[in-house]
Each structure stands twice: as structure tokens, then as C-alpha cells.
Scaffold this motif. Structure first.
Motif, PDB file in Angstrom:
ATOM      1  N   TYR A  66       0.828  -1.191  -0.117  1.00 63.08           N
ATOM      2  CA  TYR A  66       0.007   0.071  -0.001  1.00 63.08           C
ATOM      3  C   TYR A  66       0.729   1.324  -0.055  1.00 63.08           C
ATOM      4  CZ  TYR A  66      -3.421   3.642   1.397  1.00 63.08           C
ATOM      5  OH  TYR A  66      -4.009   4.526   1.745  1.00 63.08           O
ATOM      6  N   ALA A  67       2.038   1.283   0.745  1.00 66.61           N
ATOM      7  CA  ALA A  67       2.599   2.496   0.972  1.00 66.61           C
ATOM      8  C   ALA A  67       3.517   2.639  -0.449  1.00 66.61           C
ATOM      9  CB  ALA A  67       3.563   2.313   1.926  1.00 66.61           C
ATOM     10  N   ASN A  72       3.903   6.213  -5.107  1.00 64.27           N
ATOM     11  CA  ASN A  72       4.038   6.261  -6.643  1.00 64.27           C
ATOM     12  C   ASN A  72       3.025   6.934  -7.196  1.00 64.27           C
ATOM     13  OD1 ASN A  72       6.690   4.805  -6.784  1.00 64.27           O
ATOM     14  ND2 ASN A  72       5.578   3.043  -7.035  1.00 64.27           N
ATOM     15  N   LEU A  73       1.813   6.816  -6.683  1.00 66.38           N
ATOM     16  CA  LEU A  73       0.685   7.656  -7.297  1.00 66.38           C
ATOM     17  C   LEU A  73       0.633   9.065  -6.762  1.00 66.38           C
ATOM     18  CD1 LEU A  73      -2.129   4.852  -6.970  1.00 66.38           C
ATOM     19  CD2 LEU A  73      -0.951   5.672  -9.171  1.00 66.38           C
ATOM     20  N   SER A  74       1.072   9.313  -5.526  1.00 64.51           N
ATOM     21  CA  SER A  74       1.048  10.832  -5.175  1.00 64.51           C
ATOM     22  C   SER A  74       2.180  11.700  -5.971  1.00 64.51           C
ATOM     23  CB  SER A  74       1.307  10.773  -3.555  1.00 64.51           C
ATOM     24  OG  SER A  74       2.822  10.165  -3.453  1.00 64.51           O
ATOM     25  N   GLU A  76       2.845  11.158  -9.231  1.00 64.10           N
ATOM     26  CA  GLU A  76       2.496  11.213 -10.356  1.00 64.10           C
ATOM     27  C   GLU A  76       1.322  12.358 -10.161  1.00 64.10           C
ATOM     28  OE1 GLU A  76       1.036   7.540 -12.107  1.00 64.10           O
ATOM     29  OE2 GLU A  76       2.865   6.612 -12.089  1.00 64.10           O
ATOM     30  N   VAL A  77       0.503  12.564  -9.338  1.00 64.56           N
ATOM     31  CA  VAL A  77      -0.487  13.455  -9.226  1.00 64.56           C
ATOM     32  C   VAL A  77       0.237  14.838  -9.195  1.00 64.56           C
ATOM     33  CG1 VAL A  77      -2.347  14.221  -7.518  1.00 64.56           C
ATOM     34  CG2 VAL A  77      -2.227  12.016  -8.250  1.00 64.56           C
ATOM     35  N   ASN A  78       1.141  14.883  -8.326  1.00 60.85           N
ATOM     36  CA  ASN A  78       2.135  16.284  -8.043  1.00 60.85           C
ATOM     37  C   ASN A  78       2.722  16.591  -9.223  1.00 60.85           C
ATOM     38  OD1 ASN A  78       1.452  16.348  -5.349  1.00 60.85           O
ATOM     39  ND2 ASN A  78       3.385  15.416  -4.788  1.00 60.85           N
ATOM     40  N   MET A  79       3.151  15.548 -10.390  1.00 67.05           N
ATOM     41  CA  MET A  79       3.517  16.039 -11.433  1.00 67.05           C
ATOM     42  C   MET A  79       2.409  16.750 -12.633  1.00 67.05           C
ATOM     43  SD  MET A  79       5.940  12.900 -12.599  1.00 67.05           S
ATOM     44  CE  MET A  79       7.639  12.598 -11.791  1.00 67.05           C
ATOM     45  N   ASP A  80       1.282  16.229 -12.341  1.00 68.75           N
ATOM     46  CA  ASP A  80       0.247  16.485 -13.051  1.00 68.75           C
ATOM     47  C   ASP A  80      -0.296  18.194 -12.762  1.00 68.75           C
ATOM     48  OD1 ASP A  80       0.059  14.243 -14.703  1.00 68.75           O
ATOM     49  OD2 ASP A  80      -1.459  13.397 -13.345  1.00 68.75           O
TER      50      ASP A  80
END
Length: 84
Positions: A66-67, A72-74, A76-80
Motif C-alpha cells: 500500500y505504501a 508512486n501515485l502521489s 504522479e499527481v504532483n507532476m500533473d
């Protein structure tokens, strides 16, 4: 002749085992019973500990997965958000 001489002498290990056996006879039945019950209780209680360790290991593995995905997903969201 050599075989007869060898069989009459006792090994130190055999003497030691015989001495330990004599010490067990000196104990009373209540002491032996208490020792046996204590050993059985210790042997039976290890099942709960083993089950707890298995469950804890599974939970730790799920938490790590989970971590890993969360980090990894957090990222990618910051990059967007930076692209705006």
C-alpha cells in the motif's frame, strides 16, 4: 581377548547418563509432574504465537505494498499539477 576387555570398560558418556538418571529418581513425583505440565503448557502456547506472527507478517506485507503504490501515485499527481 580384545573384545572382552573393551566391553568391561564403560565410556564416560554412559557413566554420565547413568548419573543423570539417578538424579531424576531423587525427585519427587509432584516435582516431576509440575515440570511435565510446565513443558506441555509451553509447547501448546507456541501455536498462538506462531499464528500471531503469521498474521503480523501478512499485515506488514500489505502495508508495504500500500505504501509503495501510495508514494508512486502521489508523485504522479504532483507532476500533473505542476504542468498547469
Amino acid at each position: 581377548m580384545g573384545k572382552k576387555d573393551a566391553s568391561t570398560t564403560k565410556l564416560p558418556v554412559d557413566q554420565y547418563r547413568k548419573q543423570i538418571g539417578k538424579q531424576d529418581y531423587k525427585k519427587t513425583k509432584s516435582v516431576l509432574k509440575a515440570t511435565r505440565l510446565k513443558a506441555e503448557a509451553k509447547k501448546n502456547s507456541s501455536g498462538f504465537r506462531d499464528a500471531f506472527l503469521v498474521i503480523a507478517a501478512i499485515l506488514f506485507f500489505v502495508l508495504c505494498v500500500y505504501a509503495f503504490f501510495y508514494l508512486n501515485l502521489s508523485n504522479e499527481v504532483n507532476m500533473d499539477l505542476d504542468v498547469d
